[in-house]
Design a protein around this motif. Sequence first.
Motif, PDB file in Angstrom:
ATOM      1  N   GLY A  24      -4.310  -3.505 -32.398  1.00  0.00           N
ATOM      2  CA  GLY A  24      -5.107  -3.687 -31.186  1.00  0.00           C
ATOM      3  C   GLY A  24      -5.875  -4.987 -31.129  1.00  0.00           C
ATOM      4  N   VAL A  25      -5.705  -5.858 -32.163  1.00  0.00           N
ATOM      5  CA  VAL A  25      -6.370  -7.161 -32.120  1.00  0.00           C
ATOM      6  C   VAL A  25      -5.912  -7.948 -30.900  1.00  0.00           C
ATOM      7  CG1 VAL A  25      -6.596  -9.380 -33.318  1.00  0.00           C
ATOM      8  CG2 VAL A  25      -6.682  -7.248 -34.618  1.00  0.00           C
ATOM      9  N   SER A 326     -10.282 -15.530 -38.322  1.00  0.00           N
ATOM     10  CA  SER A 326     -10.897 -16.192 -37.163  1.00  0.00           C
ATOM     11  C   SER A 326     -10.357 -17.607 -36.980  1.00  0.00           C
ATOM     12  CB  SER A 326     -12.416 -16.224 -37.308  1.00  0.00           C
ATOM     13  OG  SER A 326     -12.924 -14.908 -37.296  1.00  0.00           O
ATOM     14  N   GLY A 327     -10.062 -18.280 -38.110  1.00  0.00           N
ATOM     15  CA  GLY A 327      -9.445 -19.599 -38.020  1.00  0.00           C
ATOM     16  C   GLY A 327      -8.071 -19.523 -37.379  1.00  0.00           C
ATOM     17  N   LEU A 328      -7.295 -18.496 -37.756  1.00  0.00           N
ATOM     18  CA  LEU A 328      -5.956 -18.323 -37.180  1.00  0.00           C
ATOM     19  C   LEU A 328      -6.034 -17.909 -35.711  1.00  0.00           C
ATOM     20  CD1 LEU A 328      -4.180 -16.455 -40.130  1.00  0.00           C
ATOM     21  CD2 LEU A 328      -3.700 -18.774 -39.353  1.00  0.00           C
ATOM     22  N   VAL A 341     -14.925 -10.868 -30.514  1.00  0.00           N
ATOM     23  CA  VAL A 341     -14.549  -9.531 -30.042  1.00  0.00           C
ATOM     24  C   VAL A 341     -13.196  -9.109 -30.603  1.00  0.00           C
ATOM     25  CG1 VAL A 341     -13.969  -8.182 -27.992  1.00  0.00           C
ATOM     26  CG2 VAL A 341     -15.953  -9.687 -27.966  1.00  0.00           C
ATOM     27  N   SER A 342     -12.218 -10.048 -30.649  1.00  0.00           N
ATOM     28  CA  SER A 342     -10.870  -9.682 -31.069  1.00  0.00           C
ATOM     29  C   SER A 342     -10.779  -9.391 -32.570  1.00  0.00           C
ATOM     30  CB  SER A 342      -9.863 -10.765 -30.676  1.00  0.00           C
ATOM     31  OG  SER A 342     -10.174 -11.986 -31.288  1.00  0.00           O
ATOM     32  N   THR A 343     -11.397 -10.246 -33.414  1.00  0.00           N
ATOM     33  CA  THR A 343     -11.291 -10.014 -34.866  1.00  0.00           C
ATOM     34  C   THR A 343     -12.492  -9.251 -35.417  1.00  0.00           C
ATOM     35  OG1 THR A 343     -12.263 -12.194 -35.283  1.00  0.00           O
ATOM     36  CG2 THR A 343      -9.870 -12.051 -35.280  1.00  0.00           C
ATOM     37  N   GLY A 362     -22.375  -9.726 -38.901  1.00  0.00           N
ATOM     38  CA  GLY A 362     -22.234 -10.304 -37.567  1.00  0.00           C
ATOM     39  C   GLY A 362     -22.331 -11.824 -37.592  1.00  0.00           C
ATOM     40  N   ALA A 363     -23.251 -12.351 -38.417  1.00  0.00           N
ATOM     41  CA  ALA A 363     -23.444 -13.802 -38.494  1.00  0.00           C
ATOM     42  C   ALA A 363     -22.216 -14.496 -39.067  1.00  0.00           C
ATOM     43  CB  ALA A 363     -24.670 -14.106 -39.354  1.00  0.00           C
ATOM     44  N   ILE A 364     -21.604 -13.896 -40.088  1.00  0.00           N
ATOM     45  CA  ILE A 364     -20.400 -14.487 -40.699  1.00  0.00           C
ATOM     46  C   ILE A 364     -19.268 -14.537 -39.678  1.00  0.00           C
ATOM     47  CG2 ILE A 364     -18.585 -14.084 -42.422  1.00  0.00           C
ATOM     48  CD1 ILE A 364     -20.912 -12.864 -44.199  1.00  0.00           C
ATOM     49  N   GLU A 365     -19.070 -13.440 -38.954  1.00  0.00           N
ATOM     50  CA  GLU A 365     -17.993 -13.411 -37.952  1.00  0.00           C
ATOM     51  C   GLU A 365     -18.266 -14.412 -36.834  1.00  0.00           C
ATOM     52  OE1 GLU A 365     -14.763 -13.053 -36.059  1.00  0.00           O
ATOM     53  OE2 GLU A 365     -14.970 -11.791 -37.833  1.00  0.00           O
ATOM     54  N   ALA A 366     -19.511 -14.515 -36.393  1.00  0.00           N
ATOM     55  CA  ALA A 366     -19.840 -15.464 -35.322  1.00  0.00           C
ATOM     56  C   ALA A 366     -19.596 -16.900 -35.776  1.00  0.00           C
ATOM     57  CB  ALA A 366     -21.296 -15.283 -34.892  1.00  0.00           C
TER      58      ALA A 366
END
Length: 728
Positions: A24-25, A326-328, A341-343, A362-366
């Motif tokens: 679902g990504v 997130s890089g990909l 939102v996607s990853t 959350g901070a790492i993903e952002a």
Amino acid sequence: MSHTPESRDDASRDDVVETVNAEGVDEAAVESNRRLYTGWQWLLFGALAIAYSGFHLVSLNVYPLETWSFRIVHIAGALILGYGLYAGTRFADEDERRSATWLAWVSYAMLVPALYALVRVVMMYQAMSGGAMRIAPEIEAWHFGYPLILATAAGILLAWSYRQFRDRLSPADLVLMVCALAVAGYLLVMFNSPLRASTGTSFAPMGISYAAIAGSLLILELTRRVAGLALVVISAIFLVYVFAGPYLPGFLGYPGLSVGRFFSQVYTDAGILGPTTAVSSTYIILFIIFAAFLQASKVGDYFVNFAFAAAGRARGGPAKVSIFASGLMGMINGTSAGNVVSTGSLTIPLMMKVGYPGRSAGAIEAAASTGGQIMPPIMGAGAFIMAEITGIPYTEIAVAALIPAILYFASVYFMVDFEAARKGMRGMRKDEIPLFSKLVKQVYLFAPIIILIAALFMGYSVIRAGTLATASAAVVSWFSPHKMGIPAILRALQLAGTMAIQIIAVCACAGLIVGVISLTGVGARFSSLLLGLAGVSQLLALFFAMCISILLGMGMPTTAAYAVAASVVAPGLINIGIQPLVAHFFVFYFAVVSAITPPVALASYAAAGISGDNAMGTSVASFKIGLAAFIVPFMFFYSPAMLMEGSWMQILRVGVTATLGIVLLAATVQAWFFGPVKAWQRLVMLLGALCMIYGGIYSDIAGLAIGALMFLMQRGRHGGGGKAVAAG
């Protein structure tokens, strides 16, 4: 939240976690104001979205249109689709379904002036085709301009005024769709006649100004619906400046423009039809179609699973997966918040499971998702606008972005690694992650991106390379479980048409701001201010340019943030002697990191929504993790080798020492190297980090000496522990 190795092993045995399998990504998120049609309306808007995507593919590759006409149709299509799919207010619940029926009838009544204006456009076309040189001003005013502006303004107000149904089109939005058609029709008639040359003069037909006023209102309202108020407020301030400028003191003052002169020019290539729309109508729409084809073949799921398999077992595994994934995904996703939102919906809960607090997760993903916007080869959409504005070839920009992107992701990686070591976090178990050996067999799913990169560096145009990559995504899918037949290709085109609405609205709105800047000359006055500051200190001028770039970018998607900042700030930097590539990269970086800069940090807010933590706290934490992105752009000025400017030996030296400096910077922030770091050691490490990031040969030697000293001290003091930690 620290754990001993024994307690972590017990926790590992106690946790019963199924193998991670990203699914679902690739599914597009459905916004709260997005309509979900059924029946004939679903078929109609699906067909419109497919036709819109198909129109661009055909126009870009087979049957090119005249430039202005193509861009007018490009914006009009997005407006019609946007008003059909996005409501102006929240949807009605059961108790509100019968309320404000009279407002709906008023909306239907507003269809009369809207349709009348559209009919008049047809009649004007017939008159001009029959040999008329221009249309009588009173006909343009009373039979086109006034009805059009009345219907547009009333439609927008009515769409705000009452709750709508999620499964059907609002009559107020139908009015706005007709108005968008009338605006486009009139501009197509006039701009394909000799009257096109009169824009900006007293001879320009007032009808162009009426169409531009209505068109600007439509663009601003759609931008509010799909991207929030930030860009709309900034646009409104710039529009007020057009008419308030003559009354302002100091460097902001200017002689002023009349309503007719300004609006007859703003819907041309000096504004809305200018660089931002040039890019959205070519490169951006093409890469959105490419991304939609990748999503249809489930490549996003594969990217995230591949990231889990490659990095999941490392210390603090899900956090490192987040960086990799997130890089990909950033290569196929045009916004930082969209990437979150996607990853993040998968990685943030997993980070919290292995011990990261919600705020850190959350901070790492952002921070990682924001980095996706500066990751070659696609770099969100900003790189395409940079190529359009500067005239520098896109491939040169992508190559120049390589070292800064490596530094950014190295910074985030070591921030994460040192935090995981300090807090004693585990990686994921072998049985929790997908089998790498199984995923390697599907490595051919990277083929479309490899084909894209290869085609670009072989000298193909961006449009041709993007088209080849899109076609290859469909071909490659035939070797995967998600084969793309005709229905899947149509779904991908429909998805692309829908995904494009936000970025096109944002680019058109940014074009409005660019138009104000170019027509009022405020950019030149800002340049003179920077020049004055540079006389005092170039570092002060750069710091001021950084603040303005971040301020202009707050709350805006990457594309709009960079387009506006490039118009206001970059010319000033070039005037103080900075190379165009360096100046634009400086502005681009700060426009991108505005997504993680408090107080308005879109990517951090999106991550906080998933982690459940405080939004402001998450934005502060993501600012800390992405700290390198606030330092590296200054080094573009002091060491252009970071942007591949110079000999290979200079580039290699600067790249290696800057990376080592980034490691020391991460150790300084996290107070951990091979073990805990004392306060005085952190100060020394910060000095060493800045010396190596600076990039001068003597500063590099000093930084390497400090780094070697701190390395030996830490290894000597934490030698055994260091080995244990490094094995994590």
